[in-house]
Enzyme design. Sequence first.
Site, short mmCIF file in Angstrom:
data_model
loop_
_atom_site.label_atom_id
_atom_site.label_comp_id
_atom_site.label_asym_id
_atom_site.label_seq_id
_atom_site.Cartn_x
_atom_site.Cartn_y
_atom_site.Cartn_z
CG HIS A 169 -0.34 -0.16 2.59
ND1 HIS A 169 0.04 -1.56 2.87
CD2 HIS A 169 0.02 0.48 3.59
CE1 HIS A 169 0.51 -1.56 4.09
NE2 HIS A 169 0.73 -0.06 4.51
CG HIS A 171 1.01 5.11 3.99
ND1 HIS A 171 0.15 5.11 5.25
CD2 HIS A 171 1.57 4.27 4.15
CE1 HIS A 171 0.42 4.00 5.82
NE2 HIS A 171 1.29 3.33 5.30
P1 DGP Z 1 1.90 0.33 7.33
O1 DGP Z 1 2.08 0.53 8.95
O2 DGP Z 1 2.44 1.10 6.32
O3 DGP Z 1 1.59 -1.18 7.28
O4 DGP Z 1 0.31 1.11 7.13
C1 DGP Z 1 -1.02 0.06 7.41
C2 DGP Z 1 -2.13 1.29 7.57
O5 DGP Z 1 -3.36 0.46 7.14
C3 DGP Z 1 -1.91 1.99 8.98
O6 DGP Z 1 -1.76 3.49 8.81
C4 DGP Z 1 -3.46 2.04 9.54
C5 DGP Z 1 -4.35 1.47 8.21
N1 DGP Z 1 -5.32 0.63 8.46
C6 DGP Z 1 -5.34 -0.77 9.08
N2 DGP Z 1 -6.43 -1.26 9.57
C7 DGP Z 1 -7.20 -0.42 8.57
C8 DGP Z 1 -8.56 -0.59 8.53
O7 DGP Z 1 -9.33 -1.30 8.94
N3 DGP Z 1 -9.33 0.43 7.57
C9 DGP Z 1 -8.40 1.64 7.33
N4 DGP Z 1 -9.13 2.62 6.74
N5 DGP Z 1 -7.05 1.55 7.61
C10 DGP Z 1 -6.71 0.67 8.23
#
Ligand code: DGP
Length: 183
Positions: A169, A171
Amino acid sequence: MAAGTSFLRQCIATTTRTLVTAKSKHSSYHFSTFLLPLRTHSRRLTIRAGITNNEEVAAKAAASDADSGAPTIFDKIISKEIPSNIVYEDDKVLAFRDINPQAPVHVLIIPKLRDGLTELGKAEARHGEILGQLLYAAKIVAEKEGIVEGFRVVINSGASACQSVYHLHLHVLGGRQMKWPPG
Ligand code: DGP
């Protein structure tokens, strides 16, 4: 004595990382508020250090399961099994707001088909097209969110980058002045 000093230095270094994290997540926290008690009360020092380690420990735990092929939370978001706030979608990518925003605009962009891309570090030549599509989607999202004049794209790859979800992903962050270097 030397070992004690070295341990204290290590604790302060760990704590300093905690402070940076805390400040970035809660802009009302101030460095000096934390640092003074940390220098004088070793018990508090341990507690504060634990905050940072939780993030790192969680990232390491997530990494240990990264190659299992198990679905992640993002698969449930793609299938709409769990709700998300979608910003942009096409047949290849999905962009939705991060549940834990680190900036006024914080959008995640994922490939709908993971295809081995648990993390950027696993990319192969065959992934070139989807990687380009994800980056281009970042520009579309920035435009839609009104931040195209200045935004940041971050990819955390692996435990030492604190990646927590093993479905590649991007950001997309913006809407405030970014700082450099990142934490
Ligand atoms: P990373 O730490 O780079 O793996 O980022 C994962 C991101 O995913 C973190 O910023 C929070 C987001 N995240 C985790 N679970 C969910 C979810 O259920 N919904 C949404 N919208 N974001 C989520």
